[in-house]
Design a protein around this motif. Structure first.
Motif, mmCIF file in Angstrom:
data_model
loop_
_atom_site.group_PDB
_atom_site.id
_atom_site.type_symbol
_atom_site.label_atom_id
_atom_site.label_comp_id
_atom_site.label_asym_id
_atom_site.label_seq_id
_atom_site.Cartn_x
_atom_site.Cartn_y
_atom_site.Cartn_z
ATOM 1 N N GLY A 40 34.412 34.242 36.508
ATOM 2 C CA GLY A 40 35.679 34.797 36.971
ATOM 3 C C GLY A 40 36.728 33.724 37.092
ATOM 4 N N LEU A 41 37.693 33.969 37.967
ATOM 5 C CA LEU A 41 38.818 33.057 38.145
ATOM 6 C C LEU A 41 38.732 32.429 39.524
ATOM 7 C CD1 LEU A 41 41.600 35.382 36.692
ATOM 8 C CD2 LEU A 41 40.095 33.783 35.477
ATOM 9 N N VAL A 42 38.496 31.116 39.562
ATOM 10 C CA VAL A 42 38.400 30.392 40.813
ATOM 11 C C VAL A 42 39.818 30.091 41.293
ATOM 12 C CG1 VAL A 42 37.498 28.344 41.982
ATOM 13 C CG2 VAL A 42 36.240 29.337 40.039
ATOM 14 N N ILE A 43 40.171 30.620 42.461
ATOM 15 C CA ILE A 43 41.531 30.466 42.977
ATOM 16 C C ILE A 43 41.770 29.011 43.372
ATOM 17 C CG2 ILE A 43 43.155 31.159 44.786
ATOM 18 C CD1 ILE A 43 41.614 33.865 44.842
ATOM 19 N N GLY A 44 42.802 28.408 42.758
ATOM 20 C CA GLY A 44 43.149 27.012 43.020
ATOM 21 C C GLY A 44 44.344 26.856 43.933
ATOM 22 N N ALA A 45 45.243 27.832 43.935
ATOM 23 C CA ALA A 45 46.438 27.789 44.786
ATOM 24 C C ALA A 45 46.966 29.206 44.953
ATOM 25 C CB ALA A 45 47.517 26.893 44.179
ATOM 26 N N ILE A 46 47.609 29.415 46.090
ATOM 27 C CA ILE A 46 48.223 30.700 46.395
ATOM 28 C C ILE A 46 49.693 30.429 46.682
ATOM 29 C CG2 ILE A 46 48.222 32.675 47.960
ATOM 30 C CD1 ILE A 46 45.206 31.923 48.501
ATOM 31 N N THR A 47 50.575 31.079 45.949
ATOM 32 C CA THR A 47 52.007 30.854 46.081
ATOM 33 C C THR A 47 52.501 31.289 47.459
ATOM 34 O OG1 THR A 47 52.296 31.228 43.720
ATOM 35 C CG2 THR A 47 54.277 31.384 45.082
ATOM 36 N N ILE A 59 41.568 29.712 48.894
ATOM 37 C CA ILE A 59 41.330 28.819 47.763
ATOM 38 C C ILE A 59 39.826 28.582 47.640
ATOM 39 C CG2 ILE A 59 41.680 26.453 46.932
ATOM 40 C CD1 ILE A 59 44.511 26.665 48.231
ATOM 41 N N GLY A 60 39.332 28.646 46.414
ATOM 42 C CA GLY A 60 37.914 28.450 46.141
ATOM 43 C C GLY A 60 37.159 29.751 45.934
ATOM 44 N N GLU A 61 37.742 30.864 46.374
ATOM 45 C CA GLU A 61 37.100 32.148 46.114
ATOM 46 C C GLU A 61 37.286 32.504 44.642
ATOM 47 O OE1 GLU A 61 36.780 34.628 50.135
ATOM 48 O OE2 GLU A 61 38.820 34.587 49.322
ATOM 49 N N ILE A 62 36.449 33.432 44.167
ATOM 50 C CA ILE A 62 36.419 33.752 42.737
ATOM 51 C C ILE A 62 36.756 35.223 42.530
ATOM 52 C CG2 ILE A 62 34.996 33.770 40.645
ATOM 53 C CD1 ILE A 62 33.207 31.642 42.136
ATOM 54 N N ILE A 63 37.778 35.479 41.718
ATOM 55 C CA ILE A 63 38.118 36.852 41.346
ATOM 56 C C ILE A 63 37.175 37.259 40.226
ATOM 57 C CG2 ILE A 63 39.883 38.386 40.400
ATOM 58 C CD1 ILE A 63 41.976 36.408 41.622
ATOM 59 N N THR A 64 36.354 38.298 40.491
ATOM 60 C CA THR A 64 35.352 38.731 39.509
ATOM 61 C C THR A 64 35.726 40.046 38.827
ATOM 62 O OG1 THR A 64 34.056 39.825 41.234
ATOM 63 C CG2 THR A 64 33.472 37.532 40.683
ATOM 64 N N ILE A 90 47.424 46.242 42.956
ATOM 65 C CA ILE A 90 46.349 45.722 42.128
ATOM 66 C C ILE A 90 45.157 45.505 43.055
ATOM 67 C CG2 ILE A 90 47.081 43.313 42.374
ATOM 68 C CD1 ILE A 90 46.327 42.917 39.419
ATOM 69 N N THR A 91 43.968 45.879 42.584
ATOM 70 C CA THR A 91 42.766 45.729 43.394
ATOM 71 C C THR A 91 41.864 44.693 42.745
ATOM 72 O OG1 THR A 91 42.921 48.015 44.121
ATOM 73 C CG2 THR A 91 40.800 46.927 44.420
ATOM 74 N N LEU A 92 41.482 43.712 43.524
ATOM 75 C CA LEU A 92 40.647 42.616 43.045
ATOM 76 C C LEU A 92 39.320 42.628 43.782
ATOM 77 C CD1 LEU A 92 43.366 39.838 43.325
ATOM 78 C CD2 LEU A 92 42.781 41.131 41.281
ATOM 79 N N THR A 93 38.244 42.303 43.085
ATOM 80 C CA THR A 93 36.980 42.012 43.742
ATOM 81 C C THR A 93 36.903 40.500 43.812
ATOM 82 O OG1 THR A 93 35.953 43.998 42.879
ATOM 83 C CG2 THR A 93 34.476 42.266 43.667
ATOM 84 N N VAL A 94 36.717 39.993 45.028
ATOM 85 C CA VAL A 94 36.737 38.558 45.270
ATOM 86 C C VAL A 94 35.384 38.134 45.848
ATOM 87 C CG1 VAL A 94 37.904 36.707 46.528
ATOM 88 C CG2 VAL A 94 39.221 38.658 45.701
ATOM 89 N N TYR A 95 34.796 37.104 45.253
ATOM 90 C CA TYR A 95 33.499 36.578 45.686
ATOM 91 C C TYR A 95 33.716 35.266 46.420
ATOM 92 C CZ TYR A 95 28.852 34.439 45.338
ATOM 93 O OH TYR A 95 27.659 33.835 45.608
ATOM 94 N N ASN A 96 33.094 35.141 47.590
ATOM 95 C CA ASN A 96 33.170 33.898 48.350
ATOM 96 C C ASN A 96 31.863 33.135 48.136
ATOM 97 O OD1 ASN A 96 32.761 32.016 50.576
ATOM 98 N ND2 ASN A 96 34.628 32.902 51.434
ATOM 99 N N PRO A 97 31.913 31.962 47.476
ATOM 100 C CA PRO A 97 30.683 31.225 47.191
ATOM 101 C C PRO A 97 30.008 30.667 48.441
ATOM 102 C CG PRO A 97 32.597 30.002 46.420
ATOM 103 C CD PRO A 97 33.090 31.323 46.897
#
Length: 130
Positions: A40-47, A59-64, A90-97
């Motif tokens: 998925g997409l590992v969040i690096g920054a949030i505006t 930051i660090g969570e993954i959009i799957t 928009i609905t995202l599923t987000v995974y916390n490692p």
């Protein structure tokens, strides 16, 4: 022609959606190497002030997933965002490692007032969605 007219009239394309994050892709191959790093997409920054700022995503969570579609590449996210308008949800599923748990997050897309939908930053694996 419609986009060119909007650019001439307003300096940006009115209604163009923006999510307000930057990310690094984690590939399916990467997931096979380390199952804790889901594809998925590992969040690096949030505006700051952007649509994702107050959603609880960190930051660090993954959009799957995005709107029920599995996200294995950045282009999947970009295609979904480009098919929507500012103000759409928009609905995202987000995974916390760290907790190894997923959750659903909903955001209202903002309006992109002049920047592109995405820009390559740093290297070819890092993309910023403005």
């Amino acid at each position: 022609v419609d986009i060119a007219n909007k650019l001439i009239e307003h300096g940006y394309v009115r209604g163009r959606a923006v999510l307000g994050i930057s990310y690094t892709e984690n590939t399916v191959a990467g997931e096979k190497i380390d199952p804790n790093k889901k594809a998925g997409l590992v969040i690096g920054a949030i505006t700051e002030g952007g649509p994702m700022e107050n959603t609880g995503v960190i930051i660090g969570e993954i959009i799957t997933e995005v709107n029920g579609t599995r996200v294995t590449r950045g282009e999947i996210m970009l295609d979904v965002i480009e098919s929507l308008k500012a103000g759409d949800s928009i609905t995202l599923t987000v995974y916390n490692p760290n907790t190894k748990q997923s959750r659903s997050v909903t955001a209202i897309l903002g309006e992109d007032k002049g920047s592109s939908s995405y820009q390559i930053t740093g290297n070819s694996d890092t993309t910023e969605i403005k």
